[in-house]
Design an enzyme around this catalytic site. Structure first.
Site, PDB file in Angstrom:
ATOM      1  N   GLU A 114       0.828  -1.200   0.000  1.00 54.69           N
ATOM      2  CA  GLU A 114       0.000   0.000   0.000  1.00 54.69           C
ATOM      3  C   GLU A 114       0.869   1.260   0.000  1.00 54.69           C
ATOM      4  OE1 GLU A 114      -3.936  -1.515   2.428  1.00 54.69           O
ATOM      5  OE2 GLU A 114      -2.032  -1.389   3.510  1.00 54.69           O
ATOM      6  N   GLU A 134      -3.152  -9.996   4.545  1.00 51.23           N
ATOM      7  CA  GLU A 134      -3.902  -9.668   5.758  1.00 51.23           C
ATOM      8  C   GLU A 134      -4.875 -10.757   6.188  1.00 51.23           C
ATOM      9  OE1 GLU A 134      -2.621  -5.642   4.142  1.00 51.23           O
ATOM     10  OE2 GLU A 134      -3.238  -7.583   3.337  1.00 51.23           O
TER      11      GLU A 134
END
Length: 256
Positions: A114, A134
């Site tokens: 990200e 995640e």
């Protein structure tokens, strides 16, 4: 060694360095705070023309957020502070007026991917990989992994990472346009790109970045107003309006 996010400058080129190699450059709260402060410094320094973003050590560009930092948080604090603060700070990096070059010299996972997505152009080493792991620890991407990344890479590839937990190599990242170049020495390549940028017009590159971001709906509302303000700020009307206000008289706008 204390984890940090360091800022160094050399002429008009600034370098942001993730410095937590013992934990694969995982983000800590202090590193987020430092990134926020560095973005403010970079934005206000007219001498800085370009920013290079890289990680320290050989094993990772950034392995994401440090699980030891967020695991103890309550659901409320996790959402309100960790996720929202990180999102806001990453947005600030992505929306810098200065062009940012990301150096993915090793693995970029989770928040590290990200973060790399906040760069305007990315260079990647052949052996580096990208991932959004995640779901393996029971959470979802929270720092724009399902938002900004969805504008930068194809939806099926994003689902491969975020839903199916697959890793993406440099060749596929290059083929889809997420990285501009695959290089055995991505930092050296980034420095060449930065040197070329130093020969261009600072204002033209800034406004071009604004226009492209507005077209991609990256902070569009603010950018439209910023571009409009820049246009009106160069007019004789603006100069007359300010002068009339200071002199406490009615303005006589020339219309130029």
């Amino acid at each position: 060694m204390t984890a940090s996010l360091d800022l160094a400058t050399d002429g008009g080129i600034a370098t942001l360095v993730l410095n937590n190699p013992a934990r694969l450059n995982a983000f800590t709260p202090d590193m987020l705070t430092q990134l926020d402060a560095h973005c403010a410094t970079l934005e206000r320094d007219p001498a800085i023309r370009c920013v290079i973003l890289r990680g320290e050590g050989d094993r990772a560009f950034c392995a994401g957020a440090d699980i030891k930092a967020w695991a103890p948080l309550s659901p409320f604090d996790f959402a309100r502070h960790w996720v929202r603060d990180g999102h806001r700070i990453f947005d600030r990096l992505a929306r810098l007026s200065k062009p940012v070059i990301g150096v993915i010299h090793a693995h970029a996972f989770g928040g590290g991917l990200e973060l790399a997505a906040c760069s305007d152009i990315r260079v990647m080493a052949p052996g580096a990989t990208l991932a959004l792991p995640e779901s393996q620890v029971g959470i979802v991407p929270g720092w724009s992994g399902t938002q900004r990344l969805a504008r930068l890479i194809p939806e099926p590839m994003l689902k491969e990472m975020a839903v199916f937990g697959r890793m993406i190599g440099a060749d596929r990242a290059l083929n889809c346009g997420f990285v501009a170049e695959v290089s055995d020495d991505p930092l050296a390549t980034a420095q060449v790109i930065a040197a070329k940028l130093m020969t261009t017009s600072p204002r033209a590159t800034e406004v071009a970045k604004y226009m492209i971001h507005a077209g991609a709906n990256e902070d569009r509302a603010a950018l439209i107003e910023a571009l409009g303000a820049g246009m009106i700020g160069a007019t004789d009307d603006k100069a007359e309006g300010v002068a009339a206000f200071a002199e406490k008289r009615k303005p006589a706008f020339p219309g130029t």
